[in-house]
Design a protein around this motif. Sequence first.
Motif, PDB file in Angstrom:
ATOM      1  N   ALA A 193      -2.217  -7.247   5.200  1.00  0.00           N
ATOM      2  CA  ALA A 193      -1.790  -6.162   4.315  1.00  0.00           C
ATOM      3  C   ALA A 193      -1.359  -4.953   5.140  1.00  0.00           C
ATOM      4  CB  ALA A 193      -2.926  -5.761   3.382  1.00  0.00           C
ATOM      5  N   ILE A 194      -0.331  -4.271   4.638  1.00  0.00           N
ATOM      6  CA  ILE A 194       0.132  -3.038   5.284  1.00  0.00           C
ATOM      7  C   ILE A 194       0.161  -1.939   4.229  1.00  0.00           C
ATOM      8  CG2 ILE A 194       1.971  -1.881   6.547  1.00  0.00           C
ATOM      9  CD1 ILE A 194       2.999  -4.603   7.386  1.00  0.00           C
ATOM     10  N   PHE A 195      -0.395  -0.799   4.574  1.00  0.00           N
ATOM     11  CA  PHE A 195      -0.377   0.370   3.705  1.00  0.00           C
ATOM     12  C   PHE A 195       0.447   1.445   4.393  1.00  0.00           C
ATOM     13  CE2 PHE A 195      -4.218  -1.978   2.823  1.00  0.00           C
ATOM     14  CZ  PHE A 195      -4.190  -2.070   1.445  1.00  0.00           C
ATOM     15  N   PHE A 196       1.571   1.791   3.783  1.00  0.00           N
ATOM     16  CA  PHE A 196       2.424   2.844   4.316  1.00  0.00           C
ATOM     17  C   PHE A 196       2.041   4.142   3.626  1.00  0.00           C
ATOM     18  CE2 PHE A 196       5.141  -0.943   4.954  1.00  0.00           C
ATOM     19  CZ  PHE A 196       5.242  -0.870   6.334  1.00  0.00           C
ATOM     20  N   ILE A 197       1.523   5.080   4.393  1.00  0.00           N
ATOM     21  CA  ILE A 197       1.141   6.381   3.863  1.00  0.00           C
ATOM     22  C   ILE A 197       2.341   7.299   4.029  1.00  0.00           C
ATOM     23  CG2 ILE A 197      -0.490   8.292   4.025  1.00  0.00           C
ATOM     24  CD1 ILE A 197      -2.342   6.158   5.509  1.00  0.00           C
ATOM     25  N   CYS A 198       2.945   7.675   2.913  1.00  0.00           N
ATOM     26  CA  CYS A 198       4.164   8.478   2.932  1.00  0.00           C
ATOM     27  C   CYS A 198       3.813   9.947   2.776  1.00  0.00           C
ATOM     28  CB  CYS A 198       5.087   8.038   1.794  1.00  0.00           C
ATOM     29  SG  CYS A 198       5.545   6.298   1.893  1.00  0.00           S
ATOM     30  N   GLY A 199       4.397  10.794   3.618  1.00  0.00           N
ATOM     31  CA  GLY A 199       4.089  12.212   3.528  1.00  0.00           C
ATOM     32  C   GLY A 199       4.897  13.046   4.491  1.00  0.00           C
ATOM     33  N   ASP A 200       4.422  14.242   4.732  1.00  0.00           N
ATOM     34  CA  ASP A 200       5.089  15.200   5.615  1.00  0.00           C
ATOM     35  C   ASP A 200       4.724  14.931   7.073  1.00  0.00           C
ATOM     36  OD1 ASP A 200       6.386  16.621   3.605  1.00  0.00           O
ATOM     37  OD2 ASP A 200       4.629  17.869   3.232  1.00  0.00           O
ATOM     38  N   PHE A 201       5.139  13.799   7.580  1.00  0.00           N
ATOM     39  CA  PHE A 201       4.857  13.448   8.964  1.00  0.00           C
ATOM     40  C   PHE A 201       6.113  13.658   9.792  1.00  0.00           C
ATOM     41  CE2 PHE A 201       2.178  10.579   6.335  1.00  0.00           C
ATOM     42  CZ  PHE A 201       0.948  11.125   6.655  1.00  0.00           C
ATOM     43  N   GLU A 202       5.919  13.977  11.049  1.00  0.00           N
ATOM     44  CA  GLU A 202       7.044  14.215  11.956  1.00  0.00           C
ATOM     45  C   GLU A 202       7.766  12.912  12.299  1.00  0.00           C
ATOM     46  OE1 GLU A 202       8.221  17.168  13.105  1.00  0.00           O
ATOM     47  OE2 GLU A 202       6.797  18.105  11.729  1.00  0.00           O
ATOM     48  N   VAL A 204       1.938  -5.452   0.635  1.00  0.00           N
ATOM     49  CA  VAL A 204       2.562  -4.253   1.194  1.00  0.00           C
ATOM     50  C   VAL A 204       2.490  -3.180   0.115  1.00  0.00           C
ATOM     51  CG1 VAL A 204       4.704  -3.203   2.026  1.00  0.00           C
ATOM     52  CG2 VAL A 204       4.148  -5.539   2.675  1.00  0.00           C
ATOM     53  N   GLN A 205       2.002  -2.006   0.482  1.00  0.00           N
ATOM     54  CA  GLN A 205       1.916  -0.914  -0.485  1.00  0.00           C
ATOM     55  C   GLN A 205       2.412   0.380   0.140  1.00  0.00           C
ATOM     56  OE1 GLN A 205      -1.858  -0.318  -2.371  1.00  0.00           O
ATOM     57  NE2 GLN A 205      -2.066  -2.458  -2.942  1.00  0.00           N
ATOM     58  N   MET A 206       3.068   1.168  -0.692  1.00  0.00           N
ATOM     59  CA  MET A 206       3.466   2.519  -0.301  1.00  0.00           C
ATOM     60  C   MET A 206       2.589   3.475  -1.106  1.00  0.00           C
ATOM     61  SD  MET A 206       7.617   2.098  -0.360  1.00  0.00           S
ATOM     62  CE  MET A 206       8.005   3.700   0.340  1.00  0.00           C
ATOM     63  N   VAL A 207       1.844   4.312  -0.409  1.00  0.00           N
ATOM     64  CA  VAL A 207       0.999   5.301  -1.071  1.00  0.00           C
ATOM     65  C   VAL A 207       1.388   6.670  -0.534  1.00  0.00           C
ATOM     66  CG1 VAL A 207      -0.903   3.701  -1.462  1.00  0.00           C
ATOM     67  CG2 VAL A 207      -0.848   5.021   0.635  1.00  0.00           C
ATOM     68  N   ASP A 208       1.053   7.706  -1.289  1.00  0.00           N
ATOM     69  CA  ASP A 208       1.438   9.034  -0.820  1.00  0.00           C
ATOM     70  C   ASP A 208       0.216   9.899  -0.605  1.00  0.00           C
ATOM     71  OD1 ASP A 208       1.368  11.041  -3.439  1.00  0.00           O
ATOM     72  OD2 ASP A 208       1.725   8.942  -3.947  1.00  0.00           O
ATOM     73  N   GLU A 209       0.374  10.819   0.316  1.00  0.00           N
ATOM     74  CA  GLU A 209      -0.716  11.741   0.604  1.00  0.00           C
ATOM     75  C   GLU A 209      -0.781  12.866  -0.425  1.00  0.00           C
ATOM     76  OE1 GLU A 209      -0.135  13.672   4.363  1.00  0.00           O
ATOM     77  OE2 GLU A 209       1.666  14.682   3.717  1.00  0.00           O
ATOM     78  N   TYR A 210       0.192  12.921  -1.311  1.00  0.00           N
ATOM     79  CA  TYR A 210       0.272  14.001  -2.284  1.00  0.00           C
ATOM     80  C   TYR A 210      -0.501  13.713  -3.570  1.00  0.00           C
ATOM     81  CZ  TYR A 210       4.467  14.618   0.570  1.00  0.00           C
ATOM     82  OH  TYR A 210       5.338  14.728   1.601  1.00  0.00           O
ATOM     83  N   GLY A 211      -0.793  12.455  -3.838  1.00  0.00           N
ATOM     84  CA  GLY A 211      -1.428  12.085  -5.092  1.00  0.00           C
ATOM     85  C   GLY A 211      -0.468  12.144  -6.267  1.00  0.00           C
ATOM     86  N   LYS A 212       0.804  11.898  -6.020  1.00  0.00           N
ATOM     87  CA  LYS A 212       1.843  12.000  -7.063  1.00  0.00           C
ATOM     88  C   LYS A 212       2.215  10.653  -7.677  1.00  0.00           C
ATOM     89  CE  LYS A 212       2.741  16.424  -6.314  1.00  0.00           C
ATOM     90  NZ  LYS A 212       2.455  17.465  -7.214  1.00  0.00           N
TER      91      LYS A 212
END
Length: 145
Positions: free
Chosen positions: A42-51, A6-14
């Motif tokens: 595997a699950i990849f959670f893309i964290c960002g400005d989503f509604e 399980v991974q948390m990744v961001d769309e910001y590149g931070k």
Amino acid sequence: MFLKEVQMVDEYGKGLQGESTCITEMFLWELGKTFKTNDCQAIFFICGDFEEMKLVKTVQEEPDMLCPKHSYEAEIPFDMPAFQKLQSYEKKVMMAGVLEEAMLFVAEQRNWDKAAVAKAFAKMRQKDYKHQFKARRPKMSPILN
């Protein structure tokens, strides 16, 4: 098939992935190695400005450069500016809350055992998000022997 990553990744590149590793690894540890899924390792959670939360991509037969075979991707709303202002412990709490909500969402979408997910997060809260475990016996460094 069993959930292995399980991974948390961001769309910001931070660098959210590096900061979230302690929480995602603790979650997998508490969940155990026997959490059964129909088609996901595997699950990849893309964290960002989503509604809203959305399961974007599910199982693929062939691995590509970014995602392994049998993986899911989900978009998760995440307030990166607020996250960056927090202290270390508060960041852990925020990441754990987001991860719990996201995992319960995916579990509901894919008919997985939501009780096992909730139980893993309850254990994490009980341990105050400190991922510690004891080795069976200490090993000496080969250099010191």
